[in-house]
Write an enzyme that holds these catalytic residues in place. Structure first.
Site, PDB file in Angstrom:
ATOM      1  CD  GLU A  37      92.980  50.460  78.066  1.00  6.14           C
ATOM      2  OE1 GLU A  37      93.451  51.347  77.330  1.00  6.14           O
ATOM      3  OE2 GLU A  37      92.468  49.417  77.611  1.00  6.14           O
ATOM      4  CG  ASP A  41      94.415  56.690  81.939  1.00  3.69           C
ATOM      5  OD1 ASP A  41      95.607  56.843  81.598  1.00  3.69           O
ATOM      6  OD2 ASP A  41      93.558  57.588  81.809  1.00  3.69           O
ATOM      7  CD  GLU A 113      96.663  53.200  80.638  1.00  7.85           C
ATOM      8  OE1 GLU A 113      97.141  54.346  80.637  1.00  7.85           O
ATOM      9  OE2 GLU A 113      95.760  52.839  79.841  1.00  7.85           O
TER      10      GLU A 113
END
Length: 160
Positions: A37, A41, A113
């Site tokens: 994640e 991102d 993400e």
């Protein structure tokens, strides 16, 4: 299949890191999607920034930043995740599963993400660009047009 449903490439489902992208920390404290994640991102921010930079060459940094923030947020990412129709792949604790749907939006956004991070590691930036552009381009075009119309019409409030 709903008309707004997107599809995950079947080949992605075979990627080990892609599978890990669906493991929430409530399900496993060791082998979960948090690191993916984090990476996803950053990859997403680069991808969207490049897209906006190239698509709206006449806009300044402030407007581009506002557009990116309006496009890449928990709600929009969760909506894309839900359009992918892959909630059944998500591994969470029983308590997390029992949360109200809107409280799960940050989990859905984080999982998307993480998927982006996994595809980036396994297949490279080009695969992320193509995959994410397909999922995001309609929303971006609509969101960007709305934001530009507000600015042209003087309807944008102050600050952010």
């Amino acid at each position: 299949m709903k008309k707004n449903t997107l599809a995950i490439k079947k080949s992605y489902l075979q990627l080990p890191l892609f599978k890990q992208a669906f493991v929430h920390k409530s399900s496993s404290s060791d082998q979960n999607n948090e690191r993916l994640e984090f990476l996803g991102d950053a990859v997403l921010e680069i991808f969207i920034s490049e897209y906006l930079f190239n698509r709206f060459s006449d806009l300044n940094e402030g407007r581009l930043t506002q557009m990116r923030a309006s496009l890449v947020n928990t709600k929009s990412l969760a909506e894309i995740f839900l359009r992918l129709d892959c909630k059944n792949l998500l591994s969470t604790s029983k308590g997390t599963k029992n949360l109200d749907e809107t409280h799960k939006y940050s989990i859905y956004a984080g999982t998307l993400e993480a998927c982006i991070g996994a595809v980036f590691i396994e297949l490279g930036f080009e695969a992320v660009s193509y995959t994410h552009l397909r999922a995001h381009e309609t929303r971006e075009d609509l969101g960007c047009r709305r934001m530009l119309e507000k600015k042209k019409g003087g309807g944008g409030g102050g600050g952010g």
